[in-house]
Design an enzyme around this catalytic site. Structure first.
Site, mmCIF file in Angstrom:
data_model
loop_
_atom_site.group_PDB
_atom_site.id
_atom_site.type_symbol
_atom_site.label_atom_id
_atom_site.label_comp_id
_atom_site.label_asym_id
_atom_site.label_seq_id
_atom_site.Cartn_x
_atom_site.Cartn_y
_atom_site.Cartn_z
ATOM 1 N N ARG A 75 0.794 -0.895 0.002
ATOM 2 C CA ARG A 75 0.206 -0.375 -0.143
ATOM 3 C C ARG A 75 1.102 0.895 0.209
ATOM 4 O O ARG A 75 0.219 2.460 -0.136
ATOM 5 C CB ARG A 75 -1.142 -0.276 1.127
ATOM 6 C CG ARG A 75 -2.503 0.518 0.903
ATOM 7 C CD ARG A 75 -3.373 0.748 2.220
ATOM 8 N NE ARG A 75 -3.392 -0.680 2.109
ATOM 9 C CZ ARG A 75 -3.636 -1.239 4.011
ATOM 10 N NH1 ARG A 75 -2.415 -0.273 4.372
ATOM 11 N NH2 ARG A 75 -3.603 -2.262 4.210
ATOM 12 N N TYR A 129 -14.486 20.863 -13.144
ATOM 13 C CA TYR A 129 -15.272 19.585 -14.016
ATOM 14 C C TYR A 129 -16.337 18.633 -13.078
ATOM 15 O O TYR A 129 -16.839 18.875 -11.414
ATOM 16 C CB TYR A 129 -13.693 19.146 -13.665
ATOM 17 C CG TYR A 129 -14.085 16.895 -14.385
ATOM 18 C CD1 TYR A 129 -13.975 16.970 -15.268
ATOM 19 C CD2 TYR A 129 -13.714 16.467 -13.194
ATOM 20 C CE1 TYR A 129 -13.879 15.979 -15.778
ATOM 21 C CE2 TYR A 129 -14.075 15.329 -13.424
ATOM 22 C CZ TYR A 129 -14.270 14.744 -15.030
ATOM 23 O OH TYR A 129 -13.875 13.265 -15.651
ATOM 24 N N ASP A 201 -7.426 22.260 -10.128
ATOM 25 C CA ASP A 201 -6.383 21.336 -11.000
ATOM 26 C C ASP A 201 -6.211 21.639 -12.102
ATOM 27 O O ASP A 201 -6.530 22.400 -12.734
ATOM 28 C CB ASP A 201 -8.810 21.071 -11.224
ATOM 29 C CG ASP A 201 -8.482 19.781 -12.261
ATOM 30 O OD1 ASP A 201 -7.610 19.221 -12.950
ATOM 31 O OD2 ASP A 201 -9.833 18.869 -12.275
ATOM 32 N N LYS A 226 -5.089 11.712 -18.436
ATOM 33 C CA LYS A 226 -4.933 13.481 -20.140
ATOM 34 C C LYS A 226 -3.629 12.990 -21.031
ATOM 35 O O LYS A 226 -3.397 11.425 -20.892
ATOM 36 C CB LYS A 226 -5.613 13.915 -19.672
ATOM 37 C CG LYS A 226 -6.882 14.186 -18.800
ATOM 38 C CD LYS A 226 -8.558 13.325 -19.313
ATOM 39 C CE LYS A 226 -9.460 13.170 -18.448
ATOM 40 N NZ LYS A 226 -10.274 14.275 -17.364
HETATM 41 C C1 LIG Z 1 -10.802 13.757 -16.337
HETATM 42 C C2 LIG Z 1 -11.010 15.270 -15.416
HETATM 43 C C3 LIG Z 1 -10.903 14.806 -14.317
HETATM 44 C C4 LIG Z 1 -11.202 13.272 -13.546
HETATM 45 O O1 LIG Z 1 -9.885 12.648 -14.197
HETATM 46 P P1 LIG Z 1 -9.964 10.689 -14.251
HETATM 47 O O2 LIG Z 1 -9.080 10.569 -13.968
HETATM 48 O O3 LIG Z 1 -11.023 10.358 -15.833
HETATM 49 O O4 LIG Z 1 -10.894 10.465 -12.610
HETATM 50 C C5 LIG Z 1 -10.063 15.833 -13.308
HETATM 51 N N1 LIG Z 1 -10.595 17.075 -13.871
HETATM 52 C C6 LIG Z 1 -10.039 17.550 -15.013
HETATM 53 C C7 LIG Z 1 -10.401 19.024 -15.998
HETATM 54 C C8 LIG Z 1 -10.547 16.600 -16.180
HETATM 55 O O5 LIG Z 1 -11.024 17.068 -17.462
#
Ligand SMILES: *Cc1c(COP(=O)(O)O)cnc(C)c1O
Length: 408
Positions: A75, A129, A201, A226
């Site tokens: 973990r 988001y 973010d 992403k």
């Molecule tokens: C896709 C996304 C997330 C979430 O990511 P996941 O890996 O799909 O959980 C968070 N913030 C933004 C701006 C995103 O585009």
């Protein structure tokens, strides 16, 4: 590597100070690589490990100290995960550590649950988001954490959003779907003056495009799903922070049992090596396509911070040093049916969520229904594009054909 007492103590300071003299493209090539983790090979092996066997009882007792970068139990990760976390730390100026999470959403949850407790108030940017908004309603509210939304472009009104219980601000710039760029340094400074931490973010820009901590944020959150993964085959998230917050995040993530698989960490680390060239290519193509879209009569507005004259371009130019392939546009006087015909006529663009992969994607969006304190005219039909690595001429031809089908 491989002594049973685990890898040597981390030499983070030495690694980072050396790496930071180089440009990002250079740092990407070797970020996170340490001979005590990789041995003689280029990439850290995939350490599939739950159990770590100790030499003796004293060795076991020493492991309980929860030292960073030391084997204890699966973990707490293994060199594969540590190498990725370390690479991300070295790319985020001002960061002392990075915690990995199984998805971007869990990274946002991990950050929020690390800084908030019952009775606290969280401010979330109104263009966040959507799952971040859902998190407030479906998770934080049950824990006694209250959420209020704010207009990211209303700097003058921002101080009045705080009360003495406000502990954290969740920022996102450019905003999801609608791509507003906010004045992050100013918002973060106001938050700090009110005793609140700013969590950004930073998925759109990544540290290659925006140095979150240097611009006043306390945490830089990314969906590694992403750009960093970049190949639409893995999900992961990260939070990079200064030293004090890092220790809190780490303890909370362990308490929640959040761990990423070493196989996934190796995939993300592989993606990271080429992220610079992929972002350069996607940004350049996106800008070419955004300029072309701006001149089409079926398009009312292009929402692309990298594009001259697009909303937020000045702030983007002031604060950011890079962009990516994700932007949106608004159709001129069309119906939802026509928009669906446009999307369906695209041949090179896939219809799908996520973004930042090598393949181009398109989705329709209607943010009006999810806004709390800002508005979006319901008749403004949006389309979001994630530009991949294809030839931009072919992508433009695809868009042109689909626009013609839409109007026919
Ligand atoms: C896709 C996304 C997330 C979430 O990511 P996941 O890996 O799909 O959980 C968070 N913030 C933004 C701006 C995103 O585009």
């Amino acid at each position: 590597m491989g002594q049973r007492s685990g890898p040597a103590q981390r030499t983070r300071a030495g690694t980072l100070s050396k790496g930071r003299n180089h440009k990002p493209a250079t740092r990407l090539a070797s970020a996170g690589r340490r001979s005590d983790w990789t041995g003689p090979v280029v990439n850290p092996p995939v350490w599939r490990a739950s159990t770590h066997l100790y030499d003796n009882s004293a060795d076991l007792a020493a492991g309980r100290a929860n030292a960073d970068g030391q084997f204890y139990y699966g973990r707490r990760g293994s060199p594969t995960q540590w190498a990725l976390a370390d690479a991300l730390t070295s790319l985020e100026p001002g960061a002392a550590g990075t915690v990995l999470y199984p998805s971007g959403v869990s990274a946002i949850a991990g950050a929020l649950l690390s800084v908030l407790k019952a009775g606290d108030v969280l401010l979330i940017t109104d263009n966040a988001y959507e799952p971040s908004r859902t998190m407030a309603r479906a998770l934080l509210a049950d824990l006694g954490i209250e959420t209020r939304f704010f207009d990211p472009l209303d700097l003058a009104g921002f101080p009045s959003r705080f009360c003495e219980r406000t502990r954290a601000v969740l920022l996102e710039s450019p905003g999801s779907l609608t791509m507003e760029v906010c004045d992050i340094p100013a918002l973060a400074a106001i938050a700090r003056a009110h005793g609140a931490v700013s969590l950004l973010d930073n998925t759109w820009a990544s540290p290659l495009g925006f140095a979150a901590l240097e611009h006043g944020c306390d945490a830089s959150i990314m969906s590694l799903t992403k750009h960093v993964g970049g190949h639409s085959d893995v999900m992961m998230g990260s939070v990079s922070t200064g030293a004090a917050l890092y220790q809190i995040l780490r303890v909370k993530a362990q308490a929640l049992g959040l761990v990423v698989s070493p196989d996934d960490a190796a995939l993300v680390l592989r993606g990271l090596r080429t992220m610079g060239v992929r972002l350069d290519r996607a940004s350049a193509s996106a800008l070419t396509i955004a300029r072309w879209l701006r001149d089409q009569r079926q398009v009312a507005q292009v929402l692309c911070p990298m594009l001259e004259g697009s909303p937020g371009h000045e702030l983007w130019q002031r604060d950011f040093i890079g962009g990516c392939g994700l932007f949106s546009f608004v159709l001129q006087d069309h119906t939802p049916d026509q928009r669906a015909r446009f999307i369906d006529a695209l041949q090179l663009f896939g219809i799908g969520f996520s973004w930042g992969g090598f393949e181009s994607l398109a989705i329709p969006f209607d943010p009006a229904r999810v806004r709390s304190v800002t508005t979006w005219p319901p008749d403004q039909l949006g389309v979001r594009l994630s530009i991949g690595l294809e030839d931009p001429d072919d992508l433009i031809a695809d868009l042109a054909r689909a626009l013609a089908v839409m109007g026919a």
